[in-house]
Write an enzyme that holds these catalytic residues in place. Structure first.
Site, mmCIF file in Angstrom:
data_model
loop_
_atom_site.group_PDB
_atom_site.id
_atom_site.type_symbol
_atom_site.label_atom_id
_atom_site.label_comp_id
_atom_site.label_asym_id
_atom_site.label_seq_id
_atom_site.Cartn_x
_atom_site.Cartn_y
_atom_site.Cartn_z
ATOM 1 N N ARG A 96 0.812 -1.222 0.000
ATOM 2 C CA ARG A 96 0.000 0.000 0.000
ATOM 3 C C ARG A 96 0.848 1.276 0.000
ATOM 4 O O ARG A 96 0.364 2.345 0.363
ATOM 5 C CB ARG A 96 -0.965 0.030 1.201
ATOM 6 C CG ARG A 96 -1.837 -1.177 1.319
ATOM 7 C CD ARG A 96 -3.245 -0.911 0.812
ATOM 8 N NE ARG A 96 -3.799 -2.121 0.202
ATOM 9 C CZ ARG A 96 -4.621 -2.125 -0.838
ATOM 10 N NH1 ARG A 96 -4.987 -1.004 -1.405
ATOM 11 N NH2 ARG A 96 -5.080 -3.235 -1.331
ATOM 12 N N LEU A 97 2.098 1.154 -0.418
ATOM 13 C CA LEU A 97 2.956 2.358 -0.491
ATOM 14 C C LEU A 97 2.832 2.933 -1.904
ATOM 15 O O LEU A 97 3.807 3.037 -2.641
ATOM 16 C CB LEU A 97 4.411 1.988 -0.152
ATOM 17 C CG LEU A 97 4.580 1.313 1.221
ATOM 18 C CD1 LEU A 97 6.027 0.918 1.467
ATOM 19 C CD2 LEU A 97 4.100 2.253 2.328
#
Ligand code: FMN
Length: 193
Positions: free
Chosen positions: A171-172
């Site tokens: 989720r970066l």
């Protein structure tokens, strides 16, 4: 960093066309009328460039009413296979009659007839009523070209911002935001995911 969001959009759109199983040009269109209630629905992207992102519809539809009251919109394209999202926001204008005519002429005949037969967004008492209406329109234009209905046309969202979102592990994600400056040039920055 690149500062031409349209070139980047073209690259992403070409990749989406090559990889998405269907409707790479599908986009969610959000509008809000005078009461401020947001509404969102899918439409198809039918032309894009620095002047904006165009779609076609019935101007008497709910979205048409909302755009008359508040000529601003937001668009989002999500290409699932590529795990990419593009968000576009800005003012909306109608495309010219000549442009709408040219696009209408490329549609399949049944879609052209459907544009006459559909009172888009209005209550319909039964499917039969719609089918009978369609048959009436078929008879009306039998043997003739189908002209563009006066209530059918296009809108163009002129972007003030365009954001390109790329999936990254854990989720970066990466978010590149392009903003149109007062002089019409574009500046680019990043957003936290
Ligand atoms: C993939 C997809 C593409 C669509 N494309 C269009 C379109 O280009 N124009 C349109 O008027 N409706 C399109 N629709 C139907 C709209 O989502 C919506 O049902 C219709 O325009 C009425 O919306 P409104 O009542 O908010 O005006 C599409 C629906 C889907 C699922």
């Amino acid at each position: 960093m690149a500062s031409d969001p349209f070139q980047l959009f073209d690259e992403w759109f070409a990749e989406a066309r090559a990889s998405e199983p269907n409707d790479p040009e599908a986009m969610a269109l959000a509008t809000a009328g005078a009461d401020g209630q947001p509404h969102v629905r899918m439409v198809l992207l039918k032309g894009h460039g620095p002047e904006g992102f165009a779609f076609y519809t019935n101007e008497q539809s709910a979205k048409g009413d909302q755009l008359r009251a508040n000529a601003r919109a937001a668009l989002v394209l999500h290409w699932k296979s590529l795990r990419r999202q593009v968000r576009i926001e800005g003012p909306v204008e109608r495309v010219s009659a000549a442009e709408a005519d040219a696009y209408f002429a490329t549609r399949l005949r049944d879609s052209q007839l459907g544009a006459w037969a559909s009172d888009q967004s209005r209550p319909l008492d039964s499917r039969t009523t719609f089918e009978e209406g369609f048959e009436q329109v078929e008879r009306r234009f039998e043997g003739k070209d189908v002209p563009r209905p006066p209530h059918w046309g296009g809108y163009r969202v002129s972007p003030g911002t365009i954001e390109f979102w790329t999936d990254r592990p854990h989720r970066l994600h990466e978010r590149r935001l392009f903003t149109r400056d007062a002089d019409g040039s574009w500046s680019e920055g990043l957003l936290y995911p």
